[in-house]
Design a protein around this motif. Structure first.
Motif, PDB file in Angstrom:
ATOM      1  N   ALA A  23      14.124   6.797  -0.432  1.00  0.00           N
ATOM      2  CA  ALA A  23      12.810   7.141   0.123  1.00  0.00           C
ATOM      3  C   ALA A  23      12.795   8.583   0.632  1.00  0.00           C
ATOM      4  O   ALA A  23      11.831   9.314   0.396  1.00  0.00           O
ATOM      5  CB  ALA A  23      12.440   6.181   1.246  1.00  0.00           C
ATOM      6  N   PHE A  24      13.857   8.997   1.304  1.00  0.00           N
ATOM      7  CA  PHE A  24      13.909  10.368   1.819  1.00  0.00           C
ATOM      8  C   PHE A  24      13.877  11.376   0.681  1.00  0.00           C
ATOM      9  O   PHE A  24      13.155  12.368   0.731  1.00  0.00           O
ATOM     10  CB  PHE A  24      15.163  10.588   2.677  1.00  0.00           C
ATOM     11  N   LEU A  25      14.645  11.125  -0.366  1.00  0.00           N
ATOM     12  CA  LEU A  25      14.672  12.066  -1.480  1.00  0.00           C
ATOM     13  C   LEU A  25      13.350  12.091  -2.235  1.00  0.00           C
ATOM     14  O   LEU A  25      12.976  13.121  -2.792  1.00  0.00           O
ATOM     15  CB  LEU A  25      15.829  11.746  -2.420  1.00  0.00           C
ATOM     16  N   MET A  26      12.628  10.995  -2.224  1.00  0.00           N
ATOM     17  CA  MET A  26      11.330  10.974  -2.891  1.00  0.00           C
ATOM     18  C   MET A  26      10.251  11.680  -2.075  1.00  0.00           C
ATOM     19  O   MET A  26       9.367  12.299  -2.642  1.00  0.00           O
ATOM     20  CB  MET A  26      10.901   9.543  -3.204  1.00  0.00           C
ATOM     21  N   CYS A  27      10.314  11.588  -0.746  1.00  0.00           N
ATOM     22  CA  CYS A  27       9.222  12.153   0.049  1.00  0.00           C
ATOM     23  C   CYS A  27       9.626  13.395   0.843  1.00  0.00           C
ATOM     24  O   CYS A  27       8.764  14.164   1.244  1.00  0.00           O
ATOM     25  CB  CYS A  27       8.627  11.106   0.982  1.00  0.00           C
ATOM     26  N   SER A 114       6.770  18.148  -7.937  1.00  0.00           N
ATOM     27  CA  SER A 114       5.646  17.234  -7.722  1.00  0.00           C
ATOM     28  C   SER A 114       6.205  15.859  -7.372  1.00  0.00           C
ATOM     29  O   SER A 114       7.376  15.564  -7.640  1.00  0.00           O
ATOM     30  CB  SER A 114       4.788  17.140  -8.992  1.00  0.00           C
ATOM     31  N   ARG A 115       5.378  15.007  -6.805  1.00  0.00           N
ATOM     32  CA  ARG A 115       5.826  13.681  -6.396  1.00  0.00           C
ATOM     33  C   ARG A 115       6.376  12.896  -7.585  1.00  0.00           C
ATOM     34  O   ARG A 115       7.407  12.237  -7.488  1.00  0.00           O
ATOM     35  CB  ARG A 115       4.696  12.921  -5.737  1.00  0.00           C
ATOM     36  N   GLY A 116       5.710  12.973  -8.720  1.00  0.00           N
ATOM     37  CA  GLY A 116       6.158  12.249  -9.905  1.00  0.00           C
ATOM     38  C   GLY A 116       7.507  12.731 -10.409  1.00  0.00           C
ATOM     39  O   GLY A 116       8.384  11.931 -10.750  1.00  0.00           O
ATOM     40  N   GLN A 117       7.685  14.059 -10.465  1.00  0.00           N
ATOM     41  CA  GLN A 117       8.952  14.608 -10.925  1.00  0.00           C
ATOM     42  C   GLN A 117      10.083  14.257  -9.965  1.00  0.00           C
ATOM     43  O   GLN A 117      11.175  13.897 -10.387  1.00  0.00           O
ATOM     44  CB  GLN A 117       8.843  16.125 -11.081  1.00  0.00           C
ATOM     45  N   ARG A 118       9.817  14.346  -8.675  1.00  0.00           N
ATOM     46  CA  ARG A 118      10.836  14.012  -7.678  1.00  0.00           C
ATOM     47  C   ARG A 118      11.218  12.539  -7.787  1.00  0.00           C
ATOM     48  O   ARG A 118      12.394  12.186  -7.771  1.00  0.00           O
ATOM     49  CB  ARG A 118      10.289  14.342  -6.284  1.00  0.00           C
ATOM     50  N   THR A 119      10.214  11.686  -7.948  1.00  0.00           N
ATOM     51  CA  THR A 119      10.473  10.252  -8.063  1.00  0.00           C
ATOM     52  C   THR A 119      11.308   9.946  -9.298  1.00  0.00           C
ATOM     53  O   THR A 119      12.251   9.158  -9.233  1.00  0.00           O
ATOM     54  CB  THR A 119       9.140   9.479  -8.104  1.00  0.00           C
ATOM     55  N   GLY A 143       7.951   7.570 -22.409  1.00  0.00           N
ATOM     56  CA  GLY A 143       7.701   8.953 -22.809  1.00  0.00           C
ATOM     57  C   GLY A 143       7.315   9.819 -21.628  1.00  0.00           C
ATOM     58  O   GLY A 143       7.736  10.970 -21.519  1.00  0.00           O
ATOM     59  N   ASN A 144       6.511   9.256 -20.719  1.00  0.00           N
ATOM     60  CA  ASN A 144       6.127   9.981 -19.510  1.00  0.00           C
ATOM     61  C   ASN A 144       7.358  10.257 -18.647  1.00  0.00           C
ATOM     62  O   ASN A 144       7.514  11.344 -18.100  1.00  0.00           O
ATOM     63  CB  ASN A 144       5.083   9.181 -18.732  1.00  0.00           C
ATOM     64  N   VAL A 145       8.238   9.267 -18.536  1.00  0.00           N
ATOM     65  CA  VAL A 145       9.468   9.451 -17.758  1.00  0.00           C
ATOM     66  C   VAL A 145      10.319  10.562 -18.374  1.00  0.00           C
ATOM     67  O   VAL A 145      10.827  11.428 -17.669  1.00  0.00           O
ATOM     68  CB  VAL A 145      10.268   8.132 -17.662  1.00  0.00           C
ATOM     69  N   LYS A 146      10.458  10.557 -19.704  1.00  0.00           N
ATOM     70  CA  LYS A 146      11.244  11.598 -20.383  1.00  0.00           C
ATOM     71  C   LYS A 146      10.655  12.983 -20.135  1.00  0.00           C
ATOM     72  O   LYS A 146      11.381  13.930 -19.824  1.00  0.00           O
ATOM     73  CB  LYS A 146      11.299  11.333 -21.888  1.00  0.00           C
ATOM     74  N   ALA A 147       9.341  13.098 -20.283  1.00  0.00           N
ATOM     75  CA  ALA A 147       8.679  14.387 -20.088  1.00  0.00           C
ATOM     76  C   ALA A 147       8.818  14.866 -18.646  1.00  0.00           C
ATOM     77  O   ALA A 147       9.137  16.041 -18.392  1.00  0.00           O
ATOM     78  CB  ALA A 147       7.209  14.281 -20.477  1.00  0.00           C
ATOM     79  N   GLN A 148       8.587  13.963 -17.700  1.00  0.00           N
ATOM     80  CA  GLN A 148       8.699  14.340 -16.283  1.00  0.00           C
ATOM     81  C   GLN A 148      10.134  14.729 -15.944  1.00  0.00           C
ATOM     82  O   GLN A 148      10.370  15.663 -15.181  1.00  0.00           O
ATOM     83  CB  GLN A 148       8.249  13.174 -15.392  1.00  0.00           C
ATOM     84  N   THR A 149      11.110  14.013 -16.509  1.00  0.00           N
ATOM     85  CA  THR A 149      12.517  14.324 -16.256  1.00  0.00           C
ATOM     86  C   THR A 149      12.848  15.711 -16.777  1.00  0.00           C
ATOM     87  O   THR A 149      13.490  16.511 -16.083  1.00  0.00           O
ATOM     88  CB  THR A 149      13.442  13.268 -16.907  1.00  0.00           C
ATOM     89  N   ALA A 150      12.425  16.010 -17.998  1.00  0.00           N
ATOM     90  CA  ALA A 150      12.709  17.324 -18.587  1.00  0.00           C
ATOM     91  C   ALA A 150      12.085  18.447 -17.758  1.00  0.00           C
ATOM     92  O   ALA A 150      12.748  19.449 -17.452  1.00  0.00           O
ATOM     93  CB  ALA A 150      12.195  17.370 -20.025  1.00  0.00           C
ATOM     94  N   ARG A 151      10.823  18.278 -17.378  1.00  0.00           N
ATOM     95  CA  ARG A 151      10.150  19.306 -16.567  1.00  0.00           C
ATOM     96  C   ARG A 151      10.800  19.442 -15.195  1.00  0.00           C
ATOM     97  O   ARG A 151      10.970  20.547 -14.687  1.00  0.00           O
ATOM     98  CB  ARG A 151       8.667  18.975 -16.416  1.00  0.00           C
TER      99      ARG A 151
END
Length: 171
Positions: A23-27, A114-119, A143-151
Motif C-alpha cells: 500500500a505504501f509503495l502504491m500511494c 502515475s497511479r496505474g504505473q506505480r500499481t 496488454g494494458n499491464v504490459k504497456a503500463q509496465t514498459a512505460r
C-alpha cells in the motif's frame, strides 16, 4: 465461527507487513497506506468466509487493496480536513542500513509515476504477481499491464541514474 476467525487472524498476521509495504509503495504516503490497509482488512473480515474459499486468497486481497486505494483517491475530496493546511507527506523512518539512500530514490521514483504505473510495478515486482494476476487485480487487460509496465520502467530508469545504481550494486 471461532475456526474461521482463527484462520482470518492467522492470515492477516502473516500478511500485514506485506500489505502495508504494498500500500505504501502504491500511494507513497504512510498514513494513507495505513488507512487503506485497515479498510481492506475490515472488508476482508466481513467477507472472510467467502474469500477464504477462493483459489488464490492473496490475489483476491491484492485486488481488494487496489480497489480500496482507488476508492480512497476518488473520494478524498469528500473528506473533512481538520487542519488549516494540508500536512507534508510523511517520509519513511530512516534506518542505519546502507540501502536507505537507494530505497529512498526508488520510492521517490515511484512517487513520480502515475497511479496505474506505480500499481503495476508494485504488483508485478514487489508482490511478484504474474501478468494475468496483475491484470485481474487491476481490472484491466494483460496488454494494458504490459504497456503500463514498459512505460513505468522507462520512467523509473529516466529518474534513477542507472549508471550510479549499477555502480553501487557491484561493490
Amino acid at each position: 465461527m471461532a475456526d474461521a476467525e482463527g484462520e482470518f487472524v492467522e492470515y492477516v498476521s502473516a500478511r500485514l507487513p506485506s500489505l502495508h509495504r504494498t500500500a505504501f509503495l502504491m500511494c507513497g504516503d504512510a498514513h494513507l497506506a495505513d488507512d487503506v490497509v485497515q479498510q481492506t482488512i475490515t472488508a476482508l473480515y466481513v467477507n472472510w468466509r467467502r474469500v477464504s474459499r477462493v483459489d488464490n486468497v492473496d490475489a483476491y486481497v491484492h485486488r481488494m487493496l487496489v480497489h480500496k486505494l482507488v476508492d480512497e483517491k476518488r473520494l478524498s475530496w469528500a473528506k473533512v480536513r481538520l487542519f488549516g493546511s494540508v500536512p507534508e507527506p510523511s517520509r519513511t523512518p530512516v534506518t542505519p542500513h546502507d540501502e536507505v539512500a537507494e530505497r529512498d530514490s526508488v520510492v521517490s521514483a515511484l512517487a513520480r509515476l502515475s497511479r496505474g504505473q506505480r500499481t503495476v510495478l508494485v504488483l508485478r515486482f514487489l508482490c511478484d504477481l504474474s501478468l494475468a494476476e496483475t491484470a485481474a487485480a487491476m481490472g484491466c487487460s494483460e496488454g494494458n499491464v504490459k504497456a503500463q509496465t514498459a512505460r513505468a520502467l522507462a520512467a523509473v530508469r529516466q529518474v534513477l541514474d542507472v549508471a550510479e545504481m549499477s555502480g553501487r550494486s557491484t561493490r
